[in-house]
Write an enzyme that holds these catalytic residues in place. Sequence first.
Site, PDB file in Angstrom:
ATOM      1  N   HIS A  37      44.256  31.527   9.816  1.00 23.98           N
ATOM      2  CA  HIS A  37      45.361  30.899   9.092  1.00 23.98           C
ATOM      3  C   HIS A  37      46.562  31.836   9.018  1.00 23.98           C
ATOM      4  O   HIS A  37      47.712  31.403   9.183  1.00 23.98           O
ATOM      5  CB  HIS A  37      44.934  30.541   7.665  1.00 23.98           C
ATOM      6  CG  HIS A  37      43.840  29.539   7.572  1.00 23.98           C
ATOM      7  ND1 HIS A  37      42.589  29.852   7.077  1.00 23.98           N
ATOM      8  CD2 HIS A  37      43.791  28.226   7.910  1.00 23.98           C
ATOM      9  CE1 HIS A  37      41.828  28.771   7.093  1.00 23.98           C
ATOM     10  NE2 HIS A  37      42.527  27.778   7.599  1.00 23.98           N
ATOM     11  N   GLN A  61      38.764  12.831   5.008  1.00 23.23           N
ATOM     12  CA  GLN A  61      38.250  13.248   6.313  1.00 23.23           C
ATOM     13  C   GLN A  61      36.794  13.701   6.248  1.00 23.23           C
ATOM     14  O   GLN A  61      36.238  14.138   7.250  1.00 23.23           O
ATOM     15  CB  GLN A  61      39.125  14.342   6.920  1.00 23.23           C
ATOM     16  CG  GLN A  61      39.071  15.694   6.224  1.00 23.23           C
ATOM     17  CD  GLN A  61      40.122  16.644   6.767  1.00 23.23           C
ATOM     18  OE1 GLN A  61      41.326  16.435   6.587  1.00 23.23           O
ATOM     19  NE2 GLN A  61      39.687  17.695   7.447  1.00 23.23           N
ATOM     20  N   GLY A 147      45.871  25.608  14.739  1.00 26.00           N
ATOM     21  CA  GLY A 147      45.056  26.450  15.593  1.00 26.00           C
ATOM     22  C   GLY A 147      44.343  25.624  16.651  1.00 26.00           C
ATOM     23  O   GLY A 147      43.970  24.474  16.428  1.00 26.00           O
TER      24      GLY A 147
END
Length: 283
Positions: A37, A61, A147
């Site tokens: 991060h 999610q 990422g």
Amino acid sequence: MKTITSVVEMKEWSRLHRKNGKSIGLVPTMGFLHDGHLSLMTRARDENDFVVVSIFVNPTQFGPGEDLDRYPRDPEGDAAKCGDAGVDVIFMPYVPAMYGPDFQTYVEPGKASLPLCGASRPGHFRGVTTVCLKLFNIVAASKAYFGQKDFQQLQVIKTMVRDFDMDLEIVPCPIVREEDGLAMSSRNAYLSPDERKQALCLSEALEEARKLFVGCETSPSKYLRVMEERIKREPAAVIDYISLVHPETLEDLQMVGDAAVAVLAVYVGKTRLIDNMTLGHNT
């Protein structure tokens, strides 16, 4: 650095700075921040006038029986890391602020969301795209940083931004790994010391795929067999999926040429880990 929990306040802050011609880089996270991060924050800091990090464990999610309630959280540690990284705002909304009692509209992602993690976690990418669309609208960022460890997620989000004609650049950032090769993930915290050692089978299986590519192997079945053999050597490892896919369509390859991505998801004990490696001329 300031922390904002209100959607209205976050929108007002962003509107003021965008009105003044300033660029905003957004790093969406679910918290429990690690060096992966931080690499996104550093990139955002270098490329924008302001950096916003969102920290929100998104309930939509997670499927039934998944780790929503026990997902690791460390708000104080996260704040310290953001401060050290030069973040301007932490946006940390509460669930009712993001999903009110009459919330009823969701994004329905397309075919890139169906295989791989989409097949293993039905509804997962519906939740991911919905919360990302909300964050993009609230923060009104110029760029958003993701990422490449979550390779499928990245492709799904890029497709959503393209299809909705959004004035936003999605910036892919390289996978950050531990010294021994394990891809950094908040879920690594679940692993016991023995499981942590066995989890190296993911990156080592991908390295076997890289060697085959360097050797000009063209048969996908050979790649899959070699990766599967490496993972099955670990007693705690159970394969969810291993695939060799096209980097944009995520369709299974019939032959390995210039463009390929080896992707895998493996349970190590009860912890589901994902990893991938792009195979190409720079591999």
